[in-house]
Scaffold this motif. Structure first.
Motif, PDB file in Angstrom:
ATOM      1  N   PHE A  37      44.242  72.690  59.948  1.00 35.91           N
ATOM      2  CA  PHE A  37      43.831  71.163  60.215  1.00 35.91           C
ATOM      3  C   PHE A  37      44.221  70.654  58.781  1.00 35.91           C
ATOM      4  N   ARG A  38      44.882  69.533  58.840  1.00 35.19           N
ATOM      5  CA  ARG A  38      45.340  69.013  57.214  1.00 35.19           C
ATOM      6  C   ARG A  38      44.422  67.453  57.386  1.00 35.19           C
ATOM      7  N   VAL A  39      43.753  67.532  56.223  1.00 37.47           N
ATOM      8  CA  VAL A  39      43.247  65.591  55.978  1.00 37.47           C
ATOM      9  C   VAL A  39      43.738  65.422  54.943  1.00 37.47           C
ATOM     10  N   THR A  40      44.105  64.007  54.517  1.00 38.19           N
ATOM     11  CA  THR A  40      45.141  63.439  53.384  1.00 38.19           C
ATOM     12  C   THR A  40      44.664  62.452  53.065  1.00 38.19           C
ATOM     13  N   PHE A  41      43.667  61.900  51.787  1.00 34.23           N
ATOM     14  CA  PHE A  41      43.148  61.110  51.414  1.00 34.23           C
ATOM     15  C   PHE A  41      44.212  60.050  50.350  1.00 34.23           C
ATOM     16  N   GLY A  42      44.122  58.852  50.404  1.00 31.07           N
ATOM     17  CA  GLY A  42      44.531  58.077  49.423  1.00 31.07           C
ATOM     18  C   GLY A  42      43.704  57.294  49.059  1.00 31.07           C
ATOM     19  N   GLY A  43      44.299  56.402  47.790  1.00 29.09           N
ATOM     20  CA  GLY A  43      43.173  55.690  47.207  1.00 29.09           C
ATOM     21  C   GLY A  43      43.498  55.437  45.830  1.00 29.09           C
ATOM     22  N   TYR A  44      42.053  55.090  45.245  1.00 30.66           N
ATOM     23  CA  TYR A  44      42.788  53.953  44.308  1.00 30.66           C
ATOM     24  C   TYR A  44      41.523  55.674  42.571  1.00 30.66           C
ATOM     25  N   VAL A  63      39.222  56.014  41.667  1.00 26.65           N
ATOM     26  CA  VAL A  63      37.710  57.480  41.716  1.00 26.65           C
ATOM     27  C   VAL A  63      38.096  58.723  42.393  1.00 26.65           C
ATOM     28  N   THR A  64      39.163  58.336  44.120  1.00 27.33           N
ATOM     29  CA  THR A  64      39.168  59.434  45.128  1.00 27.33           C
ATOM     30  C   THR A  64      41.174  60.187  43.635  1.00 27.33           C
ATOM     31  N   ALA A  65      41.220  59.556  42.897  1.00 26.18           N
ATOM     32  CA  ALA A  65      42.511  60.394  42.106  1.00 26.18           C
ATOM     33  C   ALA A  65      41.360  60.907  41.431  1.00 26.18           C
ATOM     34  N   GLY A  66      40.270  61.123  41.667  1.00 26.36           N
ATOM     35  CA  GLY A  66      39.336  62.253  40.157  1.00 26.36           C
ATOM     36  C   GLY A  66      39.863  61.560  38.953  1.00 26.36           C
ATOM     37  N   GLN A 122      37.385  68.331  40.238  1.00 23.32           N
ATOM     38  CA  GLN A 122      36.042  67.600  41.135  1.00 23.32           C
ATOM     39  C   GLN A 122      36.651  66.146  41.622  1.00 23.32           C
ATOM     40  N   SER A 123      37.579  65.842  42.422  1.00 19.10           N
ATOM     41  CA  SER A 123      37.549  64.175  43.069  1.00 19.10           C
ATOM     42  C   SER A 123      37.072  64.933  43.919  1.00 19.10           C
ATOM     43  N   PHE A 124      36.825  63.538  45.255  1.00 19.16           N
ATOM     44  CA  PHE A 124      35.822  63.772  46.120  1.00 19.16           C
ATOM     45  C   PHE A 124      36.599  64.687  46.867  1.00 19.16           C
ATOM     46  N   PRO A 125      38.259  64.723  47.557  1.00 20.63           N
ATOM     47  CA  PRO A 125      39.042  65.191  48.526  1.00 20.63           C
ATOM     48  C   PRO A 125      38.320  66.717  48.528  1.00 20.63           C
ATOM     49  N   ASN A 127      45.374  65.298  47.837  1.00 24.15           N
ATOM     50  CA  ASN A 127      44.680  64.166  47.607  1.00 24.15           C
ATOM     51  C   ASN A 127      46.454  63.406  47.113  1.00 24.15           C
ATOM     52  N   SER A 128      46.296  62.755  48.158  1.00 29.35           N
ATOM     53  CA  SER A 128      47.413  61.540  47.504  1.00 29.35           C
ATOM     54  C   SER A 128      47.557  60.157  46.557  1.00 29.35           C
TER      55      SER A 128
END
Length: 122
Positions: free
Chosen positions: A64-71, A73-76, A83-86, A108-109
């Protein structure tokens, strides 16, 4: 405004709204879900969709894959990458997925200084 620009970039308001609906999950944040409630029809649509994706991956013996995008803060930024949220979320859910006999894969993208949407969909 921002909505008009978004609609212009993606062709029209309907297409822009569809993209947002497909890419944005809030899981009905104002609704309390009773885990003992067997009536799945009361669950928010996006939560049902995610549950179906998890069950489908389990039935097919897939990750099960979950991919995050963002600025940033999400990048860590300001923390170590792990330690980033994803990856904090991955650590919290890892055991739950193992108990289901599944492998959870988180990517974490996110890129600092670059909006996650629409670029995260590329």
């Amino acid at each position: 405004g921002l909505r008009s620009e978004f609609a212009e970039i993606y062709g029209n308001k309907h297409t822009a709204r569809t993209l947002l609906d497909l890419g944005l999950s809030t899981f009905g944040v104002n609704r309390i879900v009773n885990p003992r409630d067997n009536d799945l029809s009361t669950l928010p649509r996006d939560l049902k969709h995610t549950a179906c994706r998890i069950l489908s991956a389990r039935r097919r013996d897939k990750k099960f894959r979950v991919t995050f995008g963002g600025y940033s803060v999400t990048a860590g930024r300001g923390n170590y990458f792990h330690q980033s949220f994803p990856f904090v979320m991955e650590k919290k859910l890892h055991t739950v997925f193992l108990l289901l006999g599944m492998h959870l894969e988180v990517k974490n993208s996110a890129i600092g200084g670059v909006p996650g949407f629409p670029y995260g969909f590329c």
